[in-house]
Design a protein around this motif. Structure first.
Motif, PDB file in Angstrom:
ATOM      1  N   CYS A 202     -48.992 -77.638  63.187  1.00  0.00           N
ATOM      2  CA  CYS A 202     -48.813 -78.905  63.955  1.00  0.00           C
ATOM      3  C   CYS A 202     -47.356 -79.469  63.329  1.00  0.00           C
TER       4      CYS A 202
ATOM      5  N   CYS B  60     -47.702 -78.793  57.480  1.00  0.00           N
ATOM      6  CA  CYS B  60     -48.465 -77.647  57.303  1.00  0.00           C
ATOM      7  C   CYS B  60     -48.113 -76.201  57.384  1.00  0.00           C
TER       8      CYS B  60
ATOM      9  N   ARG C 255     -54.097 -74.962  59.810  1.00  0.00           N
ATOM     10  CA  ARG C 255     -54.083 -75.579  58.238  1.00  0.00           C
ATOM     11  C   ARG C 255     -54.887 -76.925  58.443  1.00  0.00           C
ATOM     12  N   CYS C 256     -54.980 -77.846  59.435  1.00  0.00           N
ATOM     13  CA  CYS C 256     -55.538 -78.965  59.300  1.00  0.00           C
ATOM     14  C   CYS C 256     -56.430 -79.199  60.646  1.00  0.00           C
TER      15      CYS C 256
ATOM     16  N   CYS D 145     -54.124 -76.197  64.949  1.00  0.00           N
ATOM     17  CA  CYS D 145     -53.268 -75.909  63.557  1.00  0.00           C
ATOM     18  C   CYS D 145     -54.375 -75.375  62.607  1.00  0.00           C
TER      19      CYS D 145
HETATM   20 ZN   LIG Z   1     -51.571 -79.149  60.963  1.00  0.00          ZN
END
Ligand SMILES: [Zn+2]
Length: 65
Positions: free
Chosen positions: A29, A33, A12-13, A10
Motif C-alpha cells: 500500500c 510497507c 504487509r498490513c 497489502c
Molecule cells: Zn500496507
C-alpha cells in the motif's frame, strides 16, 4: 460502480490497495510497507547469524512435562 478499479490486499498490513500503474509500491500500500517487507528479509538473515553466535545453553534443562 466502476468495476475497473482493481484492488489487492497489502501483503504487509492487509489494507486494500488500488492496483494501478501509478502505484509503484504495489502490491504494497505504501513505500513503508514495501520497505518493511524488504527489511524483514534482512532481519531474518540477521537472526540466523545471531543464532549461530549464541552459545548453547543446555544447562536450562527444566522442560519436564
Ligand atoms: Zn500496507
Amino acid at each position: 460502480m466502476n468495476e475497473k478499479m482493481r484492488t489487492v490486499l497489502c501483503p504487509r498490513c492487509g489494507k486494500s490497495v488500488v492496483w494501478s500503474q501509478a502505484n509503484t509500491f504495489r502490491p504494497f500500500c505504501s513505500e513503508r510497507c514495501k520497505m518493511i517487507d524488504l527489511g524483514a528479509w534482512a532481519a531474518e538473515e540477521y537472526n540466523l547469524i545471531a543464532e549461530e553466535d549464541q552459545p548453547l545453553s543446555e544447562e536450562t534443562n527444566s522442560t519436564q512435562h
